[in-house]
Write a protein that holds these residues in place. Structure first.
Motif, mmCIF file in Angstrom:
data_model
loop_
_atom_site.group_PDB
_atom_site.id
_atom_site.type_symbol
_atom_site.label_atom_id
_atom_site.label_comp_id
_atom_site.label_asym_id
_atom_site.label_seq_id
_atom_site.Cartn_x
_atom_site.Cartn_y
_atom_site.Cartn_z
ATOM 1 N N UNK A 1 0.837 -1.202 0.000
ATOM 2 C CA UNK A 1 0.000 0.000 0.000
ATOM 3 C C UNK A 1 0.872 1.253 0.000
ATOM 4 N N UNK A 2 2.047 1.158 0.599
ATOM 5 C CA UNK A 2 3.003 2.272 0.573
ATOM 6 C C UNK A 2 3.824 2.289 -0.709
ATOM 7 N N UNK A 3 4.240 1.111 -1.173
ATOM 8 C CA UNK A 3 5.208 1.030 -2.257
ATOM 9 C C UNK A 3 4.619 1.272 -3.648
ATOM 10 N N UNK A 4 3.438 0.731 -3.936
ATOM 11 C CA UNK A 4 2.898 0.851 -5.292
ATOM 12 C C UNK A 4 2.652 2.304 -5.683
ATOM 13 N N UNK A 5 2.073 3.149 -4.805
ATOM 14 C CA UNK A 5 1.889 4.555 -5.193
ATOM 15 C C UNK A 5 3.199 5.306 -5.434
ATOM 16 N N UNK A 6 4.309 4.803 -4.917
ATOM 17 C CA UNK A 6 5.597 5.441 -5.205
ATOM 18 C C UNK A 6 6.014 5.216 -6.656
ATOM 19 N N UNK A 7 5.530 4.115 -7.235
ATOM 20 C CA UNK A 7 5.886 3.795 -8.616
ATOM 21 C C UNK A 7 4.907 4.401 -9.611
ATOM 22 N N UNK A 8 3.602 4.332 -9.296
ATOM 23 C CA UNK A 8 2.578 4.771 -10.239
ATOM 24 C C UNK A 8 2.248 6.250 -10.020
ATOM 25 N N UNK A 9 2.296 7.051 -11.065
ATOM 26 C CA UNK A 9 2.176 8.504 -10.896
ATOM 27 C C UNK A 9 0.824 8.992 -10.386
ATOM 28 N N UNK A 10 -0.253 8.223 -10.627
ATOM 29 C CA UNK A 10 -1.578 8.673 -10.184
ATOM 30 C C UNK A 10 -2.235 7.651 -9.271
ATOM 31 N N UNK A 11 -1.419 6.997 -8.454
ATOM 32 C CA UNK A 11 -1.932 6.024 -7.495
ATOM 33 C C UNK A 11 -1.919 6.602 -6.086
ATOM 34 N N UNK A 12 -2.866 6.153 -5.268
ATOM 35 C CA UNK A 12 -2.922 6.520 -3.854
ATOM 36 C C UNK A 12 -3.092 5.257 -3.038
ATOM 37 N N UNK A 13 -2.642 5.294 -1.786
ATOM 38 C CA UNK A 13 -2.774 4.158 -0.884
ATOM 39 C C UNK A 13 -3.682 4.474 0.283
ATOM 40 N N UNK A 14 -4.500 3.483 0.680
ATOM 41 C CA UNK A 14 -5.377 3.624 1.837
ATOM 42 C C UNK A 14 -5.468 2.291 2.574
ATOM 43 N N UNK A 15 -5.732 2.370 3.892
ATOM 44 C CA UNK A 15 -5.955 1.192 4.718
ATOM 45 C C UNK A 15 -7.325 1.268 5.366
ATOM 46 N N UNK A 16 -7.938 0.102 5.544
ATOM 47 C CA UNK A 16 -9.226 -0.005 6.230
ATOM 48 C C UNK A 16 -8.960 -0.614 7.606
ATOM 49 N N UNK A 17 -8.840 0.213 8.651
ATOM 50 C CA UNK A 17 -8.441 -0.286 9.973
ATOM 51 C C UNK A 17 -9.386 -1.358 10.509
ATOM 52 N N UNK A 18 -8.772 -2.400 11.094
ATOM 53 C CA UNK A 18 -9.554 -3.417 11.777
ATOM 54 C C UNK A 18 -10.065 -4.551 10.925
#
Length: 264
Positions: free
Chosen positions: A207-224
């Motif tokens: 979730x952290x790494x892929x948006x660093x590679x893709x120019x228009x990607x964002x990362x999110x987590x669904x807690x729990x």
């Protein structure tokens, strides 16, 4: 060989293609499909699964090619939003790499960005799975661990029993060695990378790494929540998908960064 596809919603409205996880089939998107009557939904059974269990699994690339052809033939204007979880998420990433032009926006959940640790143990794990996976008591235990609701339990068990074990083996072997295609750095399709907050470290890292590679990607987590969080939290998952594909703010329940108490 043609894949089984269920069509719901409103024809000629923007299309959403739903791609399921390993060992399941289109049934896992039941709650999401019900939340999108105003879209044209295509729910695919991937090769070796569900009503496509007659179709042999060849590779992520081959499956992505099949999904691209499906979108061109059946989606509105030959383009679609793509939502994939686990196996479906990997297919979604390879689809973006090979056929970006058919994808409007993408949601990818529960994938890795680098080869899995301890993959040398995979042959033993696959042998054990082949020996026990389709036994009823194992399936009941899996349904409990995945928090499959009672009304979906029969579909879950039937889906696993229908799955090709050869497909299961080949998919896991490919997923264990998966590395992000370098070509994704040139993909400008808006892509949301998500995971349940209780996922394994290798998936949370993605979730952290892929948006660093893709120019228009964002990362999110669904807690729990865990791997199949579209079933655990269907309203949140559906709200997230609707927000992403319509370009509106994502639900505030999602977290944009990793936190030490993410699974609390």
């Amino acid at each position: 060989m043609a894949l089984h596809v269920k069509q719901t919603g409103t024809p000629e409205r923007p299309s959403i293609v739903f791609l399921h996880g390993i060992g399941t089939s289109g049934w896992m998107w039941e709650k999401q499909v019900a939340a999108f009557p105003d879209f044209h939904c295509l729910i695919v059974d991937l090769p070796g699964h569900g009503r496509s269990n007659h179709a042999p699994w060849e590779s992520l690339a081959n499956t992505a090619d099949e999904i691209a052809a499906l979108i061109q033939m059946r989606a509105t204007n030959g383009r679609a939003h793509v939502v994939g979880l686990s196996l479906g998420g990997y297919v979604g990433l390879v689809l973006l790499e090979r056929h970006e032009k058919v994808v409007e926006r993408a949601v990818v959940s529960g994938v890795t960005a680098a080869p899995m640790p301890n993959r040398s143990l995979l042959p033993v794990q696959l042998w054990l799975t082949s020996a026990f996976m389709k036994r009823r008591w194992v399936l009941n235990a899996q349904a409990r661990s995945l928090n499959v609701p009672p009304e979906m339990k029969s579909a879950f068990i039937e889906g696993v029993q229908a799955m090709s074990m050869e497909a299961y083996r080949r998919i896991w072997e490919e997923a264990a060695e998966f590395e992000l295609p370098a070509a994704l750095r040139h993909v400008s399709t808006p892509t949301l990378i998500v995971a349940g907050g209780r996922e394994s470290k290798v998936i949370l890292d993605a979730v952290d790494e892929i948006p660093k590679l893709m120019p228009r990607a964002e990362g999110r987590l669904a807690p729990g929540f865990g791997h199949g969080w579209n079933i655990e939290a269907p309203e949140l998952f559906s709200a997230m998908v609707r927000a992403w594909i319509t370009g509106t703010p994502l639900p505030t329940a999602l977290q944009s960064t990793r936190r030490s108490d993410i699974s609390a």
